[in-house]
Scaffold this active site. Structure first.
Site, PDB file in Angstrom:
ATOM      1  N   LYS A  95     -10.621 -17.832 -37.868  1.00  0.00           N
ATOM      2  CA  LYS A  95     -11.245 -16.705 -37.174  1.00  0.00           C
ATOM      3  C   LYS A  95     -10.978 -16.800 -35.685  1.00  0.00           C
ATOM      4  CE  LYS A  95     -15.360 -16.037 -35.418  1.00  0.00           C
ATOM      5  NZ  LYS A  95     -15.065 -15.227 -34.225  1.00  0.00           N
ATOM      6  N   GLY A 129     -14.968 -24.485 -29.003  1.00  0.00           N
ATOM      7  CA  GLY A 129     -15.831 -23.504 -28.355  1.00  0.00           C
ATOM      8  C   GLY A 129     -16.964 -24.195 -27.624  1.00  0.00           C
ATOM      9  N   SER A 130     -18.077 -23.514 -27.555  1.00  0.00           N
ATOM     10  CA  SER A 130     -19.172 -24.032 -26.743  1.00  0.00           C
ATOM     11  C   SER A 130     -19.897 -25.163 -27.458  1.00  0.00           C
ATOM     12  CB  SER A 130     -20.167 -22.918 -26.439  1.00  0.00           C
ATOM     13  OG  SER A 130     -20.876 -22.578 -27.620  1.00  0.00           O
ATOM     14  N   THR A 131     -20.536 -26.020 -26.679  1.00  0.00           N
ATOM     15  CA  THR A 131     -21.318 -27.121 -27.246  1.00  0.00           C
ATOM     16  C   THR A 131     -22.480 -26.574 -28.060  1.00  0.00           C
ATOM     17  OG1 THR A 131     -20.654 -28.722 -25.581  1.00  0.00           O
ATOM     18  CG2 THR A 131     -22.799 -29.078 -26.609  1.00  0.00           C
ATOM     19  N   GLU A 132     -23.031 -25.468 -27.599  1.00  0.00           N
ATOM     20  CA  GLU A 132     -24.161 -24.862 -28.307  1.00  0.00           C
ATOM     21  C   GLU A 132     -23.777 -24.480 -29.741  1.00  0.00           C
ATOM     22  OE1 GLU A 132     -25.381 -21.361 -26.312  1.00  0.00           O
ATOM     23  OE2 GLU A 132     -26.904 -20.871 -27.811  1.00  0.00           O
ATOM     24  N   GLY A 162     -21.147 -25.572 -31.329  1.00  0.00           N
ATOM     25  CA  GLY A 162     -20.720 -26.801 -31.995  1.00  0.00           C
ATOM     26  C   GLY A 162     -21.902 -27.523 -32.631  1.00  0.00           C
ATOM     27  N   GLU A 178     -21.683 -25.972 -17.562  1.00  0.00           N
ATOM     28  CA  GLU A 178     -20.327 -25.467 -17.631  1.00  0.00           C
ATOM     29  C   GLU A 178     -20.341 -23.989 -17.241  1.00  0.00           C
ATOM     30  OE1 GLU A 178     -18.527 -25.385 -21.545  1.00  0.00           O
ATOM     31  OE2 GLU A 178     -16.616 -26.002 -20.681  1.00  0.00           O
TER      32      GLU A 178
END
Lengths: 333, 292, 481
Positions: free
Chosen positions: C187, C239-242, C244, C392
């Site tokens: 995706k 992608g973002s840590t959130e 992840g 970030e």
């Protein structure tokens, strides 16, 4: 954010207002080999890969239409049209001088070159042809190209050229002394030649192909600038590699930093190996973005070249007529 | 009835944290029995705060342990094996009591445990060469990848294999430079306690291995959710899918590296391979231009 | 007269954008069951195309197609045949490089000189690199012992990629997966789906067996359906840590293998003995490359106090030559911010930086009227406590901090939950090696920054994620343990 925005002279040192006031401020630095070594080796290093990447990246600028027209005319005005051959004759030099004054006989709007660059014995001939055209005569002196002669001979060489009417002297540094760390000797020679130049402007040739490292190029640049050189110049054209974009980049950084430190502007002249308009434009982009627009002037930037001029003329004609030209339409001198 | 009327001095063991043997801050202990249910000793029932203290000790020890030379870490682990060899009878007894093994079987377990430690000790200065290396990038750059320890690793030690299993999960973690907090087998903590006594007299710096006895339900959630723990090995809760999932979810809060719980406790006697050794390593890649 | 660079736009006539795109499932473009969404050019806000939003049923169809292809075709194909497909794809990418670069710049907003000279060449190189591994896997991980057993693929990979390097992240995901014998459902990000869809066409052009690569477009929900699909064996996310973190929770208790490449707040450490001109280039490249939309961006400049003023003066002068504007202009250095949402976040954090007392500076800079733009910005006088030093920003915003000693530099550099990358600038070799040892980061660039290569492993420590992409190490994520 445009390329015309000149960085102001932030944090500059004392503006000494002219060349004559120069060397005093470097008194402590230029006292001995040791003090010069401390200073020159204290300059920030140059990372080869990074410097070459930066030069290559500037080389990808795409200069089109009006910008290209401007750049080509500027480049023509910056050419030191050069012949430095054992087979040079008065006839050859006269032809070259004529070409420098009127590069494109078919187009009176075409600007003149900056200078012709010859050996000292050809200065009088060149001067005779150029007269008051405004095109300068530059002479390579100081036992060009190797510089392997005693100082008094180098000075005599310089005097000869100046007396014969040279407006500019292109001297070579003693690369042997430089590489051996005898910086004081190199410095003193430049000072002495500068003295011998009188009113003529002095260009100091490093022969960067022999200095090998960018660190050395940066150190040589500062040494020559502190000694009072008006221009710093890459190469004699007799050693490969001659001028390269990254070498010129390092020298442009040096003159930029020197002005920041002292308020003095020094010119830069890459010489040898620049043959196409495309190459010349890359150099001008570099001048613009590294040293700044103040250096986009024949007083502050020159190309030491011979074949470059015809390519510039062909490109110029192409831009004006819309069709590609050919070598037969430009003079071979 | 024994003719010996002397009353035993019953032992109450403590935790091993930061190189010292504190009691549980909670004051709680529990009875450890042998495989037949007979009283053996009291052991400390570590609390959440003990887990917290152990993590703190492990973090404090990490920097200097990781920066020791690989050779030195190998020497220190080998020295631990030597000390275990010295205490073979005590380990054999502990394994017998804990696992209900025969003397011969327990002896074999101890031998294998010592050998396993020696095997891992030897890895200290080889793993970098085996899993790291130079990378041929398309440019004028030196480029090198080397493994580095992940940091503080929480280890839920196997419940069944109280010594061989324990050594098999602890040694690969610390030999590469990690420090750890080990939650031991709840029912069979004695070999781990003896092991901590060995560690205390060895050259392993305090805090590199911290040993918590007691119920996992008290320590494991704390370790899994602790934001200063970099990785967790869930081997000790083999087969408990619900708890494993819960701990893995907690561990995600700071992106802990999780070694998942197996369906059943593994056979520790088989060749361990490098799996556990590399599970708690990070790859660091360093670039530098090549020029004059 | 001055040397003003005339506009030098790359022609967009080379790309042929369709008005609408379906999902690429089982080798064909199919209509999705869900809604559709628009993808725009962030430089002009012009709508480029309508793209299908895959719903749960679409995701299921894609996973089923990938499973079929895995079982029946791809896992059975000898490695050398898989290799040739990948080589073929790599070659097509090179041949269609100009087209891909223009499309990437249009949809993403990044300058054409970057998509042309960085993204697309590395994409092709990545496929070439992993193509060569496909028939050599038994030599890849010697630490697992030499046996065919250890070079088995995992199965079906669900891959979710971000918008900052759309095609490059696709290459990082798909090339190693396919080389190892896995099939994929990928995706792309909702703001940058177009090059992934063009890649789908390239798969057709290469005659890749249907179902080996499936591209499903959509936003967060589509991604959630994908990673939580029960028949996915492997999840790879950048992608973002959130997000992840959410993925790590979603796969908890399953057998799914996971690799996560997440956020960062890299320190770029400049010592007083550095090659300063190159260091300044490294700082600029570190934070302004790709508008700062780079997870490994050098967003924290740690400069030794003794040279701080000089470095800052050089940096500001250099920033004044950066050209912001039309991504398709060959002379543009900084393009458009990828989305209105991202622009809002950059603005918000920058305003906070200013409110917290940091000194904000940008060169004079005329920004286009339409589209999403943010000037290159530097904050001075930043301390570790400032939000702009910790969070970030993912934009062209640099926070400048100073240090006095190497130990202080290390302490500050490591004082972050992230650990993706770091930079070191000094001419002293032993100090570089010491710093490289001390920095807790997956990639350490010494006297350079933001260099990428297919042969070089990339990935983070701590909350920057786990697993490595690139190099031999990148194969581990796609082979059975």
């Amino acid at each position: 954010m445009t390329t015309t925005s000149t960085a102001p002279n932030e944090g500059t040192g004392p503006a000494t207002g002219g060349w004559d006031a120069l060397p005093d401020s470097f008194g402590d630095i230029v006292r001995s080999d040791a003090s010069l070594s401390r200073f020159l080796h204290g300059l920030p290093g140059v990372d080869q890969v990074g410097a070459e990447a930066r030069a290559a990246s500037l080389g990808t600028r795409s200069i089109k239409t009006t910008a290209k027209e401007y750049a080509i005319d500027l480049a023509i005005r910056m050419v030191d049209l050069t012949t430095l051959e054992g087979q040079d004759t008065p006839g050859k030099v006269r032809a070259l001088a004529s070409k420098a004054m009127r590069p494109d006989p078919a187009d009176p709007t075409c600007p003149a070159a900056a200078a012709v660059c010859v050996y000292p014995d050809m200065v009088a001939t060149a001067k005779e042809t150029l007269g008051s055209s405004g095109v300068h005569v530059a002479a390579v002196a100081t036992a060009f190209p190797s510089g392997r002669a005693a100082l008094d001979i180098k000075l005599a060489d310089t005097h000869d050229a100046v007396e014969a009417g040279a407006d500019e002297i292109d001297m070579v540094i003693d690369r042997g002394a430089f590489l051996a760390g005898r910086y004081k000797q190199v410095y003193d020679e430049i000072v002495a030649v500068r003295e011998a130049c009188g009113d003529a402007h002095l260009k100091v040739i490093f022969e960067t192909g022999e200095l090998q490292t960018y660190d050395n190029v940066r150190r040589a640049s500062w040494l020559a600038m502190m000694a009072g050189g008006h221009f710093i110049k890459t190469s004699t054209g007799k050693v490969q590699p001659a001028a390269t974009l990254p070498v010129t980049l390092v020298m442009l950084e040096a003159v930029r930093d020197f002005r920041e430190a002292t308020g003095q502007m020094v010119g830069v002249k890459p010489a040898g190996g620049i043959r196409t308009s495309k190459d010349a434009i890359k150099y001008l982009v570099m001048v613009n973005e590294i040293a700044g627009p103040d250096w986009l002037d024949p007083d502050w930037f020159r190309f030491g070249a011979s074949t470059l001029l015809n390519d510039l003329l062909m490109q110029r004609t192409k831009m004006r007529t819309g069709r590609y030209s050919g070598p037969d339409y430009f003079t071979l001198d | 009835m024994s003719t010996d009327t002397r009353l035993d001095v019953r032992k109450t063991y403590k935790l091993f944290v930061g190189g010292a043997f504190p009691r549980s801050e909670s004051g709680h202990s529990y009875v450890v029995t042998d495989s037949k249910g007979k009283f053996v000793a009291n052991a400390a029932n570590a609390s959440r705060k003990d887990a917290r203290d152990a993590v703190q000790a492990a973090r404090k020890a990490f920097g200097s342990w990781a920066s020791r030379t690989a050779y030195n870490r190998g020497q220190i682990l080998y020295r631990v094996a030597e000390l275990m060899e010295d205490r073979r009878p005590q380990f054999v007894e502990a394994v017998r009591q804990s696992e209900g093994a025969t003397a011969a079987r327990a002896t074999k377990v101890v031998d294998e445990s010592i050998d396993r430690l020696v095997w891992y000790a030897g890895w200290s200065d080889k793993v970098t060469q085996v899993v790291g290396g130079a990378n041929p990038v398309a440019g004028p750059f030196f480029n090198l990848s080397t493994p580095e320890p992940t940091g503080v690793v929480a280890v839920l030690a196997p419940q069944e294999s109280s010594l061989l299993g324990l050594v098999s999960v602890v040694a690969p973690v610390i030999v590469t430079g990690n420090t750890c907090v080990v939650a031991t087998s709840h029912q069979r903590p004695l070999p781990a306690i003896t092991f901590s006594e060995v560690l205390a007299t060895s050259d392993v710096p305090g805090g590199v291995v911290n040993i918590l006895t007691g119920e996992l339900s008290r320590t494991a959630p704390t370790l899994a959710s602790h934001m200063d723990v970099n990785a967790i090995d869930l081997t000790g809760i083999a087969g408990d899918d619900a708890l494993a999932t819960e701990l893995e979810v907690s561990a995600a809060d700071n992106l802990k590296r999780v070694r998942r719980a197996p369906a059943a406790e593994p056979d520790w006697t088989t060749d361990p391979g490098t799996d556990r050794l590399t599970a708690f390593l990070e790859t660091k890649t360093v670039w530098h231009p090549i020029g004059i | 007269m001055t040397f003003d660079y005339a506009p030098a736009p790359e022609s967009r006539s080379i790309v042929d954008i369709k008005p609408s795109y379906g999902l690429f499932i089982d080798g064909d473009f199919v209509d999705g069951h869900g809604k559709s969404f628009k993808t725009i050019s962030p430089a002009t806000e012009e709508v480029l195309a309508e793209v299908a939003e895959a719903d749960e049923a679409d995701v299921d169809a894609a996973v089923k197609a990938a499973r079929r292809a895995y079982t029946k075709v791809w896992s059975k194909l000898p490695g050398r045949e898989r290799a040739k497909y990948l080589y073929r794809i790599a070659r097509i990418i090179q041949e269609r490089g100009r087209e891909l670069a223009v499309l990437e710049s249009l949809d993403n907003g990044k300058p054409i000189k970057e998509s042309r000279d960085v993204d697309i060449p590395i994409v092709a190189a990545h496929f070439f690199y992993y193509a060569g591994w496909a028939d050599k896997l038994e030599y890849a991980l010697p630490e697992r012992g030499h046996s065919g057993e250890n070079s088995r693929p995992i199965g079906v990979a669900g891959q979710v990629i971000p918008w900052n390097f759309p095609l490059l992240m696709l290459a990082w995901k798909i090339a190693p997966a396919l080389a190892c014998g896995n099939t994929v459902v990928l995706k792309p990000a909702e703001t940058t789906p177009l090059t992934a869809l063009l890649f789908a066409e390239i798969c057709q052009q290469a005659d890749l067996p249907p179902g080996v690569v499936n591209i499903i477009t959509g936003a967060g929900d589509t991604g959630r359906h994908l990673v939580s699909h029960p028949d996915i064996d492997k999840v790879a996310f950048t992608g973002s840590t959130e997000v992840g973190r959410a993925i790590a929770k979603a796969v908890a208790g399953t057998d799914k293998r996971v690799t996560l490449e997440l956020g960062g707040k890299a320190a770029n450490v400049v010592f007083d003995d550095a090659a300063l001109d190159q260091a300044v280039e490294g700082i600029v490249n570190g934070i302004f490359f790709n508008q700062g939309h780079v997870c490994c961006a050098g967003s924290r400049l740690l400069v030794q106090e003794s040279v701080a003023e000089e470095v800052l003066a050089k940096l500001k002068r250099r920033m004044s030559t950066l050209r912001v504007g039309d991504p398709l202009d060959k002379n543009t250095d900084i393009g458009a911010i990828n989305s209105a949402e991202q622009l809002a976040r950059i603005r918000e954090l920058s305003d906070i930086g200013e409110a917290e007392g940091a000194g904000r500076w940008s060169p004079e800079c005329e920004l286009p009227q339409n589209g999403f733009w943010f000037p290159p910005t530097v904050f001075t006088g930043v301390s570790q406590a400032h939000r702009i030093a910790r969070e970030e920003i993912f934009g062209p915003v640099l926070s400048v901090l100073t240090f006095r000693t190497p130990a202080e530099a290390v302490e500050k550099a490591n004082n972050t939950p992230y650990g993706l990358s770091a930079g070191v600038w000094t001419e002293k070799g032993s100090r570089i090696l010491w710093m490289a040892n001390q920095l807790r980061a997956g990639v350490v660039w010494a006297n350079t920054f933001n260099k990428f290569d297919p042969a070089s492993p990339f990935g983070g420590y701590k909350e920057s994620g786990y697993g490595r992409e690139g190099g031999r190490h990148g194969l581990e994520a796609y082979l059975e343990h």
